[in-house]
Design an enzyme around this catalytic site. Sequence first.
Site, PDB file in Angstrom:
ATOM      1  N   ARG A  56      63.027  35.691  32.021  1.00  7.05           N
ATOM      2  CA  ARG A  56      62.583  36.467  33.172  1.00  7.05           C
ATOM      3  C   ARG A  56      63.279  36.079  34.567  1.00  7.05           C
ATOM      4  O   ARG A  56      62.728  35.765  35.730  1.00  7.05           O
ATOM      5  CB  ARG A  56      60.872  36.801  33.810  1.00  7.05           C
ATOM      6  CG  ARG A  56      60.040  36.777  33.491  1.00  7.05           C
ATOM      7  CD  ARG A  56      58.509  36.841  33.282  1.00  7.05           C
ATOM      8  NE  ARG A  56      58.655  35.050  33.991  1.00  7.05           N
ATOM      9  CZ  ARG A  56      58.547  33.997  33.989  1.00  7.05           C
ATOM     10  NH1 ARG A  56      57.494  34.018  32.422  1.00  7.05           N
ATOM     11  NH2 ARG A  56      58.352  33.088  33.878  1.00  7.05           N
ATOM     12  N   HIS A  92      61.055  22.821  35.280  1.00  7.62           N
ATOM     13  CA  HIS A  92      60.904  23.804  33.470  1.00  7.62           C
ATOM     14  C   HIS A  92      60.540  24.539  34.169  1.00  7.62           C
ATOM     15  O   HIS A  92      61.432  25.592  33.876  1.00  7.62           O
ATOM     16  CB  HIS A  92      59.832  22.402  33.293  1.00  7.62           C
ATOM     17  CG  HIS A  92      59.955  22.802  31.811  1.00  7.62           C
ATOM     18  ND1 HIS A  92      60.340  22.777  31.053  1.00  7.62           N
ATOM     19  CD2 HIS A  92      58.513  23.410  30.926  1.00  7.62           C
ATOM     20  CE1 HIS A  92      60.791  23.438  29.741  1.00  7.62           C
ATOM     21  NE2 HIS A  92      59.131  23.517  30.311  1.00  7.62           N
ATOM     22  N   GLU A 100      57.232  14.920  27.904  1.00 10.54           N
ATOM     23  CA  GLU A 100      56.030  14.495  28.520  1.00 10.54           C
ATOM     24  C   GLU A 100      55.149  13.376  28.546  1.00 10.54           C
ATOM     25  O   GLU A 100      55.437  12.583  27.767  1.00 10.54           O
ATOM     26  CB  GLU A 100      54.946  15.911  28.078  1.00 10.54           C
ATOM     27  CG  GLU A 100      55.081  16.898  27.867  1.00 10.54           C
ATOM     28  CD  GLU A 100      54.781  18.604  27.351  1.00 10.54           C
ATOM     29  OE1 GLU A 100      53.256  18.013  27.977  1.00 10.54           O
ATOM     30  OE2 GLU A 100      54.866  19.389  26.514  1.00 10.54           O
ATOM     31  N   GLN A 142      57.889  30.612  20.072  1.00  7.25           N
ATOM     32  CA  GLN A 142      57.091  30.620  21.140  1.00  7.25           C
ATOM     33  C   GLN A 142      57.361  32.032  21.752  1.00  7.25           C
ATOM     34  O   GLN A 142      56.726  32.539  22.472  1.00  7.25           O
ATOM     35  CB  GLN A 142      58.218  29.581  22.111  1.00  7.25           C
ATOM     36  CG  GLN A 142      56.940  29.333  22.732  1.00  7.25           C
ATOM     37  CD  GLN A 142      57.898  28.551  23.930  1.00  7.25           C
ATOM     38  OE1 GLN A 142      58.267  27.309  23.093  1.00  7.25           O
ATOM     39  NE2 GLN A 142      57.200  27.861  25.143  1.00  7.25           N
TER      40      GLN A 142
HETATM   41 MN    MN Z   1      54.267  21.262  25.790  1.00  7.63          MN
END
Ligand code: MN
Length: 439
Positions: A154, A145, A212, A251
């Site tokens: 980047r 990830h 997650e 974000q």
């Molecule tokens: Mn998270």
Amino acid sequence: MAELNETHDPALSSWVDSANGGASDFPVQNLPFGVFRRLGSQEAWRGGVAIGDQILDLGAAHAAGVFSAESARAAAACTQTSLNAYMAMGPAAWSALRLALSRALRKGSAQTERLRGCLVAQAQAEYAVPARIGDYTDFYTSIHHATSVGRLYRPDHPLLPNYKWVPIGYHGRASSIGVSGLGYARPRGQILRAGATAPELAPSERMDYELEIAVFIGRGNELGRPIPVAQAESHVFGLALFNDWSARDFQSWEYQPLGPFLSKNFASTLSPWIVTMEALAPYRKAWTRPPEDPQPLPYLDAPGLRETGAIDIELEVLLQTRRMREAGLAPARVSLGNFADSYWTVSQLVAHHTVNGCNLQSGDLLGSGTQSGPLPQQAGSLLELSRNGQQAISLPDGQTRRFLEDGDAVFMRGWCSRPGAARIGFGDCVGTLLPADPS
Ligand code: MN
């Protein structure tokens, strides 16, 4: 690490018939803990254990006198509105209650008749977040990830030089963590559009999920007293599934220099059940670090970690759009990965979090960060699956998605299986994205 014992025996079956036959996430070998009450009631929230399609009400079972000594003290702690007091009791109490529950719920138990009246159907229950979460830390443990997201932002240096040395994390917000089944309005925030010179305030146009694992701290540590990596798991109560909803447009604008903020703290969704570390004992795997990578500093390494530090948990994400739901179509798989692909283990997260003396407390939550595997179809976010919106993914009814649309329901599932052990699961973690509230 918890030892294998009679509670893991794959030959065990339960007098609760729905727990048997391999189809349920909750056979008698699992026994995960949650907090529930009858749907639509004003009953007190209280602890329960999932068995098949039922919940064993621990308070009612305690009152029926089926526990004794240490298991009775442990069950009494589960009658509160959150599991914090139970989680603080530590591995001996957790094991005693697990053994008592296993014996009481297996086929042939002398407690069968007394316990029948202590069952509540899961279909007739609602759930609460199982612990009062004082602090929530989100990590970034999947190197796959971190690399693929880094490549999007980047391209010349996707993985930052600290990644292979430090389990990267940030302190998140606990107040907006909810339990499976809720819907969330699309959040508003600052968006800097391509080519624009100033941001505007608007509903997110790049809503995403993050697959997650949630790690619940059982026993905490005193301020100033680090938890050594070799003892770290004795401080962990168990694991759940966790959807860390993310607004990618907020974000990308806000994350430098201090990391995510409003792109992450408006909602996260937990599965209702915490699968204990003892239940996960049969599914442990060797943890390895590629020889060409830096080996962890000594405070993050231990022989036991190398032998059994990883946990083999299959992790699946499914989407069900509003149109699919209306047409009666089941949620469709968009990814399938495995927690064993994580670059850092649960014990390393605990050891690193406390190495400076930081005190963890019972009920604290550590998020693993998005779990993605090495293959594209193992990616745990739409950001990766759609390559930041450049490439739509297709759903079985012909619809496509780059990011989430209003009405989309995100399902997360997790399970463990291996020859010689029962298959256990985590239950569904479901959340639905709703339209933005009128401004
Ligand atoms: Mn998270």
